[in-house]
Write an enzyme that holds these catalytic residues in place. Structure first.
Site, PDB file in Angstrom:
ATOM      1  N   LYS A  36       0.825  -1.216   0.000  1.00 22.69           N
ATOM      2  CA  LYS A  36       0.000   0.000   0.000  1.00 22.69           C
ATOM      3  C   LYS A  36       0.854   1.259   0.000  1.00 22.69           C
ATOM      4  O   LYS A  36       0.592   2.196  -0.736  1.00 22.69           O
ATOM      5  CB  LYS A  36      -0.932   0.019   1.223  1.00 22.69           C
ATOM      6  CG  LYS A  36      -1.954  -1.094   1.251  1.00 22.69           C
ATOM      7  CD  LYS A  36      -3.009  -0.861   2.329  1.00 22.69           C
ATOM      8  CE  LYS A  36      -2.435  -0.820   3.733  1.00 22.69           C
ATOM      9  NZ  LYS A  36      -1.819  -2.087   4.157  1.00 22.69           N
ATOM     10  N   ARG A  63     -10.008   0.943   9.506  1.00 23.27           N
ATOM     11  CA  ARG A  63      -9.575  -0.451   9.593  1.00 23.27           C
ATOM     12  C   ARG A  63     -10.750  -1.396   9.846  1.00 23.27           C
ATOM     13  O   ARG A  63     -10.616  -2.601   9.696  1.00 23.27           O
ATOM     14  CB  ARG A  63      -8.558  -0.628  10.721  1.00 23.27           C
ATOM     15  CG  ARG A  63      -7.188  -0.024  10.427  1.00 23.27           C
ATOM     16  CD  ARG A  63      -6.229  -0.311  11.559  1.00 23.27           C
ATOM     17  NE  ARG A  63      -4.984   0.421  11.421  1.00 23.27           N
ATOM     18  CZ  ARG A  63      -3.919  -0.040  10.783  1.00 23.27           C
ATOM     19  NH1 ARG A  63      -3.964  -1.225  10.215  1.00 23.27           N
ATOM     20  NH2 ARG A  63      -2.799   0.664  10.715  1.00 23.27           N
ATOM     21  N   ARG A  87      11.288  -6.661   5.001  1.00 27.55           N
ATOM     22  CA  ARG A  87      11.030  -5.219   5.043  1.00 27.55           C
ATOM     23  C   ARG A  87      11.886  -4.536   6.107  1.00 27.55           C
ATOM     24  O   ARG A  87      12.136  -5.083   7.170  1.00 27.55           O
ATOM     25  CB  ARG A  87       9.543  -4.965   5.331  1.00 27.55           C
ATOM     26  CG  ARG A  87       9.194  -3.479   5.304  1.00 27.55           C
ATOM     27  CD  ARG A  87       7.737  -3.241   5.069  1.00 27.55           C
ATOM     28  NE  ARG A  87       6.909  -3.567   6.224  1.00 27.55           N
ATOM     29  CZ  ARG A  87       5.614  -3.254   6.281  1.00 27.55           C
ATOM     30  NH1 ARG A  87       5.018  -2.674   5.258  1.00 27.55           N
ATOM     31  NH2 ARG A  87       4.900  -3.568   7.352  1.00 27.55           N
ATOM     32  N   ARG A 136      11.064  -4.113  11.884  1.00 20.55           N
ATOM     33  CA  ARG A 136      10.154  -3.919  13.007  1.00 20.55           C
ATOM     34  C   ARG A 136       9.806  -5.277  13.604  1.00 20.55           C
ATOM     35  O   ARG A 136       9.775  -6.283  12.896  1.00 20.55           O
ATOM     36  CB  ARG A 136       8.881  -3.213  12.529  1.00 20.55           C
ATOM     37  CG  ARG A 136       9.146  -1.844  11.933  1.00 20.55           C
ATOM     38  CD  ARG A 136       7.879  -1.097  11.649  1.00 20.55           C
ATOM     39  NE  ARG A 136       6.913  -1.899  10.899  1.00 20.55           N
ATOM     40  CZ  ARG A 136       5.790  -1.409  10.367  1.00 20.55           C
ATOM     41  NH1 ARG A 136       5.504  -0.134  10.511  1.00 20.55           N
ATOM     42  NH2 ARG A 136       4.951  -2.177   9.696  1.00 20.55           N
TER      43      ARG A 136
END
Length: 209
Positions: A13, A88, A123, A156
């Site tokens: 996204k 969400r 990522r 993360r």
């Protein structure tokens, strides 16, 4: 055009939001960044959000939407914007409607769970500015250093493989019903995520015409 981007964590996204911004000349509004900005600027809604954040509680929908309405009334949003990270859930989408926020199109980027697991474990995100990278598909020029601000690009905790499956489960349970909500309004468009960013971008831009 006022857009909402939907898609599981790791569906791309953020990357596609950048492409849409460049093409349509509209800003992408990330809920997290927007909240931090409102707190930093000490706005009325920002101070209200801070009181919840400081106590470790979730910021209520009406406060988030209040901050969102402040943000989208700014000059750079006059020709439209992209919402990334909100709503969400269906109740949040209903709250958005009831507060008069008009959405023209909802774009879903659909990617298989197995592909997402592979993507997310690679990522890396900048600790300072939040820019997103990938060790295979979009590496930083210098390993571990953000191209944009020179901050530290790290994995993360929630991108670790063991937590990705749990995040996907939550997404499917909570956010997937949003697709039905917006499909019923006739404004949902689904794009199948492709192997390359460029191929996905091409489909995304075609879908927005």
């Amino acid at each position: 055009m006022n857009l909402i981007l939907l898609g599981a964590p790791g569906a791309g996204k953020g990357t596609q939001a950048e492409v849409i911004c460049d093409n349509l000349k509209i800003p992408a509004i990330s809920t997290g960044n927007m909240l931090r900005e409102a707190v930093k600027n000490g706005t009325k809604c920002g101070l209200e959000a801070k009181s919840y954040m400081d106590s470790g509680a979730l910021v209520p929908d009406e406060v988030v939407i209040g901050i969102l309405k402040d943000r989208i009334s700014e000059e750079d949003c006059k020709d439209g914007y992209i919402l990334d990270g909100f709503p969400r859930t269906v109740p949040q989408a209903e709250a958005l409607d009831s507060m008069g926020v008009k959405i023209d199109k909802v774009l879903e980027i659909a990617v298989a769970d197995e592909t997402i697991t592979q993507r997310l474990s690679g990522r890396r995100v900048c600790e300072d500015c939040g820019n997103s990278y990938h060790i295979d598909f979009k590496p930083t020029k210098v390993e571990g250093v953000c191209d944009k601000c020179g901050g530290k690009a790290v994995q993360r905790k929630d991108d670790a493989p063991e937590t990705v499956l749990s995040r996907l489960k939550t997404y499917h349970e909570l956010t997937a019903p949003l697709k039905d909500f917006y499909a019923a309004k006739g404004i949902l468009v689904t794009v199948e995520g492709q192997d390359t960013v460029e191929d996905t971008s091409k489909l995304v831009l075609e879908a927005l015409k």
